[in-house]
Scaffold this motif. Sequence first.
Motif, PDB file in Angstrom:
ATOM      1  N   GLY A  60       0.820  -1.207   0.000  1.00  0.00           N
ATOM      2  CA  GLY A  60       0.000   0.000   0.000  1.00  0.00           C
ATOM      3  C   GLY A  60       0.850   1.252   0.000  1.00  0.00           C
ATOM      4  O   GLY A  60       1.999   1.251   0.457  1.00  0.00           O
ATOM      5  N   LEU A  61       0.267   2.321  -0.519  1.00  0.00           N
ATOM      6  CA  LEU A  61       0.909   3.642  -0.572  1.00  0.00           C
ATOM      7  C   LEU A  61       2.244   3.583  -1.304  1.00  0.00           C
ATOM      8  O   LEU A  61       3.229   4.178  -0.891  1.00  0.00           O
ATOM      9  CB  LEU A  61       1.080   4.205   0.839  1.00  0.00           C
ATOM     10  N   MET A  70      -3.531  10.273   0.671  1.00  0.00           N
ATOM     11  CA  MET A  70      -3.836   9.834   2.033  1.00  0.00           C
ATOM     12  C   MET A  70      -3.051  10.602   3.097  1.00  0.00           C
ATOM     13  O   MET A  70      -3.304  10.426   4.285  1.00  0.00           O
ATOM     14  CB  MET A  70      -3.541   8.327   2.203  1.00  0.00           C
ATOM     15  N   ILE A  76       3.209   0.649   3.207  1.00  0.00           N
ATOM     16  CA  ILE A  76       2.611  -0.236   4.210  1.00  0.00           C
ATOM     17  C   ILE A  76       2.158  -1.517   3.507  1.00  0.00           C
ATOM     18  O   ILE A  76       2.176  -1.587   2.279  1.00  0.00           O
ATOM     19  CB  ILE A  76       1.419   0.451   4.926  1.00  0.00           C
ATOM     20  N   GLU A 105      -3.985  -1.485 -10.295  1.00  0.00           N
ATOM     21  CA  GLU A 105      -2.734  -2.104  -9.829  1.00  0.00           C
ATOM     22  C   GLU A 105      -2.299  -3.151 -10.846  1.00  0.00           C
ATOM     23  O   GLU A 105      -3.004  -3.427 -11.808  1.00  0.00           O
ATOM     24  CB  GLU A 105      -2.953  -2.784  -8.465  1.00  0.00           C
ATOM     25  N   PHE A 144     -13.299   7.825   6.048  1.00  0.00           N
ATOM     26  CA  PHE A 144     -12.053   7.363   5.412  1.00  0.00           C
ATOM     27  C   PHE A 144     -10.858   8.119   5.998  1.00  0.00           C
ATOM     28  O   PHE A 144      -9.874   8.390   5.327  1.00  0.00           O
ATOM     29  CB  PHE A 144     -12.109   7.588   3.886  1.00  0.00           C
ATOM     30  N   PHE A 146      -7.790   8.392   8.882  1.00  0.00           N
ATOM     31  CA  PHE A 146      -7.030   7.521   9.779  1.00  0.00           C
ATOM     32  C   PHE A 146      -5.610   8.012   9.941  1.00  0.00           C
ATOM     33  O   PHE A 146      -5.088   8.760   9.113  1.00  0.00           O
ATOM     34  CB  PHE A 146      -7.004   6.085   9.234  1.00  0.00           C
ATOM     35  N   VAL A 151      -4.556   2.772   9.913  1.00  0.00           N
ATOM     36  CA  VAL A 151      -4.739   2.124   8.612  1.00  0.00           C
ATOM     37  C   VAL A 151      -3.994   0.791   8.546  1.00  0.00           C
ATOM     38  O   VAL A 151      -4.470  -0.172   7.934  1.00  0.00           O
ATOM     39  CB  VAL A 151      -4.364   3.087   7.449  1.00  0.00           C
ATOM     40  N   THR A 156      -4.689  -2.207   6.096  1.00  0.00           N
ATOM     41  CA  THR A 156      -4.417  -1.245   5.009  1.00  0.00           C
ATOM     42  C   THR A 156      -5.620  -1.111   4.055  1.00  0.00           C
ATOM     43  O   THR A 156      -5.446  -1.028   2.839  1.00  0.00           O
ATOM     44  CB  THR A 156      -3.118  -1.598   4.241  1.00  0.00           C
ATOM     45  N   SER A 157      -6.794  -1.105   4.675  1.00  0.00           N
ATOM     46  CA  SER A 157      -8.069  -0.907   3.942  1.00  0.00           C
ATOM     47  C   SER A 157      -8.367  -2.030   2.942  1.00  0.00           C
ATOM     48  O   SER A 157      -9.267  -1.880   2.101  1.00  0.00           O
ATOM     49  CB  SER A 157      -8.102   0.437   3.209  1.00  0.00           C
TER      50      SER A 157
END
Length: 256
Positions: A60-61, A70, A76, A105, A144, A146, A151, A156-157
């Motif tokens: 993530g991210l 975010m 993450i 992705e 949404f 955090f 998160v 991580t959602s």
Amino acid sequence: MSVDIKGLAARLDEAALNAEAIPQLALEVELISAQAYEIQAAIIARRLGRGEKRNGMKMGLTSRAKALQMGVEDVIWGRITDAMVVEEGAAVSMSKYVHPRVEPEIAFLLKHPLPVGATALEAQNAIAAVAPAIEIIDSRYKDFKFSLGDVIADNTSASGLVIGPWNSAIEDISNLGVAMSINGAVRQVGTTAAILGHPIRSLVAAADLSGRAGETLEEGWIVMAGGATAAEALSVGDHIVVEVQGLGRAAFKIEA
Ligand code: 0L1
Ligand code: MG
């Protein structure tokens, strides 16, 4: 400060099961990353206890666009189970989610385990196939919003993944064009180069992060490389298509 890992995991797991937003954990406890990952692992233990099977991990991210969107700087990671996989082309009910978003992705399918410290070449050689993919992210927190600890604890959602056709012949994934359309209108464009500069770096980082947590990436696992662009919010009736140059497309619909 001691943290009720199992209690907080239950709170987040139930929020996901009931598709109901909860207040940020950060309002009552400041989690360091290690505690947040313990909560994440405890959520996955609950899911496995209900019969789900672990089948991969997500990064993530990984893109600047996502980090800016975010307001979080660190890469993450989260854990994926088979119950999160949405059949390509399927319609999914909005009632499963709190406030879902989608991001384009690519996904890796591993042909053998990938341990901590793997090089980029070893990571490349561990790939059985690559696919265009959509991640459905759905924070369990109100609005949404955090902190980093929040998160991570919320896996991580991670909520869903849609995988397009697996390609075993593709060699250069460094800079493939990516487009995400909703209801026929292009909403995000980017390139796989936005994923940590080269998606293989994401796979190397995945092997390190997962392995250091005692969970070596396994043969047959899926690794979601991370968003190539910012995410888009979903509404009932939306038809989402992600196209990745040379890889094909992945699509699904949101119904009531
Ligand atoms: O997969 C991602 O990059 C999402 C990480 C968590 C932040 C978010 O919910 O967008
Ligand atoms: Mg993602």
